[in-house]
Scaffold this motif. Sequence first.
Motif, mmCIF file in Angstrom:
data_model
loop_
_atom_site.group_PDB
_atom_site.id
_atom_site.type_symbol
_atom_site.label_atom_id
_atom_site.label_comp_id
_atom_site.label_asym_id
_atom_site.label_seq_id
_atom_site.Cartn_x
_atom_site.Cartn_y
_atom_site.Cartn_z
ATOM 1 N N PHE A 125 6.246 4.458 -5.669
ATOM 2 C CA PHE A 125 5.507 4.771 -6.909
ATOM 3 C C PHE A 125 5.142 6.259 -6.926
ATOM 4 C CE2 PHE A 125 4.575 0.308 -8.013
ATOM 5 C CZ PHE A 125 4.484 0.384 -9.391
ATOM 6 N N ASP A 126 4.598 6.737 -5.798
ATOM 7 C CA ASP A 126 4.133 8.129 -5.748
ATOM 8 C C ASP A 126 5.293 9.121 -5.913
ATOM 9 O OD1 ASP A 126 1.553 7.237 -5.411
ATOM 10 O OD2 ASP A 126 1.545 7.443 -3.239
ATOM 11 N N LYS A 127 6.438 8.826 -5.250
ATOM 12 C CA LYS A 127 7.580 9.750 -5.327
ATOM 13 C C LYS A 127 8.194 9.743 -6.725
ATOM 14 C CE LYS A 127 8.842 9.719 -0.430
ATOM 15 N NZ LYS A 127 9.690 9.060 0.582
ATOM 16 N N GLY A 178 -3.991 -4.178 -0.804
ATOM 17 C CA GLY A 178 -3.465 -2.813 -0.711
ATOM 18 C C GLY A 178 -3.464 -2.163 -2.088
ATOM 19 N N GLY A 179 -3.352 -0.844 -2.101
ATOM 20 C CA GLY A 179 -3.484 -0.066 -3.340
ATOM 21 C C GLY A 179 -2.649 -0.568 -4.508
ATOM 22 N N VAL A 180 -1.380 -0.926 -4.258
ATOM 23 C CA VAL A 180 -0.497 -1.328 -5.363
ATOM 24 C C VAL A 180 -0.917 -2.684 -5.946
ATOM 25 C CG1 VAL A 180 1.920 -1.682 -6.053
ATOM 26 C CG2 VAL A 180 1.376 0.027 -4.325
ATOM 27 N N GLY A 221 0.227 9.052 -7.582
ATOM 28 C CA GLY A 221 1.115 8.767 -8.709
ATOM 29 C C GLY A 221 1.100 7.345 -9.225
ATOM 30 N N GLY A 222 0.780 6.370 -8.367
ATOM 31 C CA GLY A 222 0.871 4.961 -8.770
ATOM 32 C C GLY A 222 0.118 4.640 -10.059
ATOM 33 N N PRO A 223 -1.207 4.893 -10.089
ATOM 34 C CA PRO A 223 -1.953 4.570 -11.304
ATOM 35 C C PRO A 223 -1.465 5.383 -12.515
ATOM 36 C CG PRO A 223 -3.447 5.065 -9.471
ATOM 37 C CD PRO A 223 -2.066 5.383 -9.007
ATOM 38 N N ALA A 254 -3.558 -3.328 -7.161
ATOM 39 C CA ALA A 254 -4.379 -3.054 -8.355
ATOM 40 C C ALA A 254 -3.505 -2.971 -9.604
ATOM 41 C CB ALA A 254 -5.129 -1.734 -8.169
ATOM 42 N N ASN A 255 -2.186 -2.952 -9.422
ATOM 43 C CA ASN A 255 -1.275 -2.788 -10.564
ATOM 44 C C ASN A 255 -1.369 -3.981 -11.525
ATOM 45 O OD1 ASN A 255 1.617 -3.251 -11.822
ATOM 46 N ND2 ASN A 255 1.398 -1.076 -11.397
ATOM 47 N N GLN A 256 -1.650 -3.677 -12.777
ATOM 48 C CA GLN A 256 -1.895 -4.740 -13.765
ATOM 49 C C GLN A 256 -0.659 -5.570 -14.079
ATOM 50 O OE1 GLN A 256 -5.018 -5.662 -15.060
ATOM 51 N NE2 GLN A 256 -5.480 -4.392 -13.281
ATOM 52 N N THR A 274 -7.724 -0.606 -3.027
ATOM 53 C CA THR A 274 -7.411 0.650 -2.336
ATOM 54 C C THR A 274 -8.323 0.787 -1.106
ATOM 55 O OG1 THR A 274 -8.819 1.667 -3.990
ATOM 56 C CG2 THR A 274 -6.473 1.934 -4.303
ATOM 57 N N ASP A 275 -8.107 1.843 -0.330
ATOM 58 C CA ASP A 275 -8.826 1.977 0.946
ATOM 59 C C ASP A 275 -10.345 2.038 0.739
ATOM 60 O OD1 ASP A 275 -6.426 1.923 2.117
ATOM 61 O OD2 ASP A 275 -6.327 4.059 2.590
ATOM 62 N N ASN A 276 -11.062 1.367 1.623
ATOM 63 C CA ASN A 276 -12.527 1.305 1.501
ATOM 64 C C ASN A 276 -13.144 0.927 2.846
ATOM 65 O OD1 ASN A 276 -13.130 -1.832 1.503
ATOM 66 N ND2 ASN A 276 -11.260 -1.526 0.325
ATOM 67 N N SER A 310 0.842 -1.198 0.000
ATOM 68 C CA SER A 310 0.000 0.000 0.000
ATOM 69 C C SER A 310 0.876 1.247 0.000
ATOM 70 C CB SER A 310 -0.932 -0.021 1.215
ATOM 71 O OG SER A 310 -0.198 0.223 2.380
ATOM 72 N N GLY A 311 0.237 2.392 0.212
ATOM 73 C CA GLY A 311 0.985 3.644 0.209
ATOM 74 C C GLY A 311 1.862 3.784 1.439
ATOM 75 N N GLY A 312 1.475 3.147 2.537
ATOM 76 C CA GLY A 312 2.225 3.300 3.781
ATOM 77 C C GLY A 312 2.929 2.037 4.234
HETATM 78 O O1 KG4 Z 1 -4.060 0.894 0.179
HETATM 79 P P1 KG4 Z 1 -4.066 2.302 -0.285
HETATM 80 O O2 KG4 Z 1 -5.320 2.816 -0.967
HETATM 81 O O3 KG4 Z 1 -3.763 3.304 0.862
HETATM 82 C C1 KG4 Z 1 -2.888 3.026 1.918
HETATM 83 O O4 KG4 Z 1 -3.306 2.307 2.840
HETATM 84 O O5 KG4 Z 1 -1.743 3.511 1.783
HETATM 85 O O6 KG4 Z 1 -2.819 2.458 -1.285
HETATM 86 C C2 KG4 Z 1 -2.548 3.655 -1.957
HETATM 87 C C3 KG4 Z 1 -1.279 3.478 -2.785
HETATM 88 C C4 KG4 Z 1 -0.787 4.772 -3.400
HETATM 89 O O7 KG4 Z 1 0.594 4.880 -3.159
HETATM 90 C C5 KG4 Z 1 -1.088 4.594 -4.892
HETATM 91 O O8 KG4 Z 1 -0.206 5.308 -5.721
HETATM 92 C C6 KG4 Z 1 -0.916 3.107 -5.050
HETATM 93 O O9 KG4 Z 1 -1.514 2.563 -3.864
HETATM 94 N N1 KG4 Z 1 -1.592 2.564 -6.235
HETATM 95 C C7 KG4 Z 1 -0.935 2.002 -7.277
HETATM 96 C C8 KG4 Z 1 -1.935 1.640 -8.219
HETATM 97 N N2 KG4 Z 1 -3.152 1.986 -7.719
HETATM 98 C C9 KG4 Z 1 -2.926 2.542 -6.481
HETATM 99 N N3 KG4 Z 1 0.365 1.794 -7.494
HETATM 100 C C10 KG4 Z 1 0.729 1.205 -8.653
HETATM 101 N N4 KG4 Z 1 -0.150 0.843 -9.621
HETATM 102 C C11 KG4 Z 1 -1.486 1.029 -9.447
HETATM 103 N N5 KG4 Z 1 -2.342 0.664 -10.401
#
Ligand code: KG4
Length: 339
Positions: free
Chosen positions: A171-173, A272-274, A184-186, A276-278, A304-306, A141-143
């Motif tokens: 990814f974000d940085k 976690g958010g990442v 930034g990730g998506p 979702a990366n294809q 992602t967060d929900n 995830s982001g954190g």
């Molecule tokens: O789980 P999340 O929604 O929030 C936290 O708990 O941190 O994750 C958010 C992170 C962000 O850094 C975002 O850039 C990344 O997930 N993210 C992705 C993608 N979709 C979201 N990173 C890479 N590829 C993606 N498709």
Amino acid sequence: MQNINYVMGIETSCDETGIAIYHAREGLVSDFIYSQAPLHSPYGGVVPELAARDHSTRIMPLIQQALMHAKITLKALDGIVYCAGPGLNGALLVGATVGRTLGWSLACPTLGIHHLEAHLLSVMLDQVQKPTFPFVALLVSGGHTLLARVSDVGDYEILGETLDDAVGEAFDKTAKLLGLSYPGGPALAKLALQGSTDTLSFPRPLYNTTHLNFSFSGLKTHVSRYWATIQQTNQRRANVAKAFEEAVVDILVEKSVRALKMTGLNQLVIAGGVSANQLLQATLYKKLEAVHSTLYCPKPRFCTDNGAMIAYTGFLRLQQGKTDNLDITVKPRWPLDSL
Ligand code: KG4
Ligand code: ZN
């Protein structure tokens, strides 16, 4: 086992206000998310004070909406659960205060839920394809970035974690460095689709180690130095995005396969958010097939967060008879293996 039917979940740990209602037999009957991404985008990252203030204006209308959609009133709830950490202090406090106060006024049990536990269990929200315990989970995830053996609800063993930046943070940085907007990730993943890496490859830190820890800050710095030394064009920007994504995916896949081998398990859950990366999903599918293992990914909405993952985890925990007192406290830092 407690007789629990309707549980409302509240997620306010970062920049998404999520409210969901889970029912014991019907599953998810309401699931609403309000994303603050446009609010934080001009700043290139989440501004904690703005996040907390925005949660406090969105939360009650979203609760109303969730109840209306489920066609119930507050009185029907058997539990109100909220994310109590890890996350941003002020943001967490909004969800905790609303959850505890509603619970107190309705004489309804309340419970603070661990954000990462909820991510780990989010794949179970799938009605068709869910793993059975035990499994290995890759949480990206982001954190946070970690690999865990998930033996049961509440039984988590950390197998490895990041020593510095989380994957999502990297990814974000990197996306920010390339001039892409937050989150930034998506955006980076989309740009990478136009890239070519025939002559470009970035280092894969801690790739060949026997332990399962990760490190991403060196990779991020390497990319930033490289980007500063070349003549910048749109094509090169896409190439850098692709090379970065490939390096990260290679590391995550290698460590996940090692974790499966080390534990002798054959199910991998990503969350976690990442997740979702294809490219990550596609590479893992292929690699796991070759080692006779199965990959489970939450639906994109649950990566992602929900609020749904909080409601579901709360439902499981309340069913186990878990409750806590009415203190309004949150844990911005909260180790998963302390549960
Ligand atoms: O789980 P999340 O929604 O929030 C936290 O708990 O941190 O994750 C958010 C992170 C962000 O850094 C975002 O850039 C990344 O997930 N993210 C992705 C993608 N979709 C979201 N990173 C890479 N590829 C993606 N498709
Ligand atoms: Zn999260």
